[in-house]
Enzyme design. Structure first.
Site, mmCIF file in Angstrom:
data_model
loop_
_atom_site.group_PDB
_atom_site.id
_atom_site.type_symbol
_atom_site.label_atom_id
_atom_site.label_comp_id
_atom_site.label_asym_id
_atom_site.label_seq_id
_atom_site.Cartn_x
_atom_site.Cartn_y
_atom_site.Cartn_z
ATOM 1 N N LYS A 27 5.641 -25.975 27.913
ATOM 2 C CA LYS A 27 6.300 -26.020 26.602
ATOM 3 C C LYS A 27 6.117 -27.384 25.941
ATOM 4 O O LYS A 27 6.029 -27.477 24.709
ATOM 5 C CB LYS A 27 7.784 -25.671 26.742
ATOM 6 C CG LYS A 27 8.054 -24.213 27.085
ATOM 7 C CD LYS A 27 7.494 -23.269 26.040
ATOM 8 C CE LYS A 27 7.936 -21.836 26.276
ATOM 9 N NZ LYS A 27 7.361 -20.902 25.277
ATOM 10 N N TYR A 61 6.955 -24.587 33.736
ATOM 11 C CA TYR A 61 7.342 -24.006 32.439
ATOM 12 C C TYR A 61 7.594 -25.087 31.399
ATOM 13 O O TYR A 61 7.074 -25.027 30.276
ATOM 14 C CB TYR A 61 8.588 -23.150 32.631
ATOM 15 C CG TYR A 61 9.216 -22.660 31.353
ATOM 16 C CD1 TYR A 61 8.634 -21.630 30.618
ATOM 17 C CD2 TYR A 61 10.411 -23.214 30.875
ATOM 18 C CE1 TYR A 61 9.218 -21.160 29.443
ATOM 19 C CE2 TYR A 61 10.997 -22.751 29.714
ATOM 20 C CZ TYR A 61 10.399 -21.731 28.999
ATOM 21 O OH TYR A 61 10.977 -21.281 27.832
ATOM 22 N N SER A 66 10.958 -24.725 24.146
ATOM 23 C CA SER A 66 12.222 -24.820 24.875
ATOM 24 C C SER A 66 12.763 -26.236 24.830
ATOM 25 O O SER A 66 11.997 -27.208 24.844
ATOM 26 C CB SER A 66 11.998 -24.415 26.332
ATOM 27 O OG SER A 66 13.106 -24.736 27.138
#
Length: 264
Positions: free
Chosen positions: A175, A171, A158
């Site tokens: 990533k 998150y 991401s």
């Protein structure tokens, strides 16, 4: 330098750049994974569609096989289950043959009220799916590819790994770790195995339903694209990185984010 005839033949060959290949796509039944699975089958690959819900994988596999004439199989697996991933590869290879292309697309990004309210369970779940599972698949699939002297592995990360916020920190931290794995595995299994990552921007997938449309619209005003991406717009980058034209590309992070990282 290639001759004109050689160059023309090479370009024509890339109309089906994955012909004769077998690809495994995690999180392949919906969202970006679904679009990648469709693009790979259209490009000539046999495809193993993997997600936790086998019925969703079976529905896509049946439709995709009928549309492309390729072999497409459905497999249920939770990528956070370490032991399951080795048997998953065995299962896919039994059905389709050795895996030439691995796409680590499965991911989760649960919301939370505040950073101090992030539970250990949420944190561990995010890292299990976004880091631990990809690590295991990269290790096992990469070793098998290297033993056969060739293969490609692609991670879907991401752009948030480069622009983290308090609202998505577990998150985006996960990533960021996935980006690090890309560099490490590219070194470990090169030169015969290439490993790359797509830094995906905001796409209109199932996850986007939880977003505040007004907030997204305000943010998008600063992006060069001025909009959220459509899932199909991931396909070209995935085909490039996993196809023959990217033979000199490994350890790379390619942003497909509508220019989000270029914005102020």
């Amino acid at each position: 330098m290639s001759t004109v005839d050689e160059a023309v033949a090479a370009v024509r060959a890339t109309r089906r750049p994955l012909a004769g290949r077998t690809a495994l796509v995690t999180g392949g039944s919906r969202g970006l994974g679904r679009e990648i699975a469709i693009a790979f089958a259209a490009a000539g690959a046999d495809v193993a569609v993997v997600s936790r819900k086998k019925d969703a994988c079976e529905a896509l596999a049946e439709e995709l096989a009928a549309a492309t004439g390729q072999r497409v199989t459905a497999h249920a697996a939770h990528v956070g289950d370490w032991d399951r991933l080795g048997t998953l590869l065995d299962e896919v290879e039994q059905d389709l043959g050795p895996v030439d292309v691995l796409v680590n697309n499965a991911g989760i990004a649960p919301t939370y009220p505040s950073l101090q309210e992030v539970s250990e369970e949420l944190f561990d779940k995010v890292f299990a799916v976004n880091v631990k599972g990809p690590f295991r698949l990269l290790a096992v699939a990469g070793a098998r590819m290297a033993a056969r002297d060739g293969g490609v592995m692609l991670n879907i990360s991401s752009m948030g790994s480069q622009r983290p916020t308090a609202g998505d920190l577990p998150y985006t931290a996960a990533k960021s770790a996935l980006n690090t794995l890309t560099a490490g595995f590219a070194q470990e299994y090169g030169p015969s195995v290439r490993v790359n990552t797509i830094l995906a921007g905001p796409f209109a997938t199932d996850i986007s339903r939880a977003w505040d449309p007004a907030a997204v619209e305000r943010m998008a005003r600063d992006w060069p694209s001025r909009r959220v991406g459509q899932p199909s717009e991931i396909a070209g980058a995935a085909l490039y990185l996993c196809g023959p034209d990217a033979g000199y590309t490994t350890g790379a992070l390619l942003a497909v984010d509508g220019g989000r990282l270029a914005a102020p």
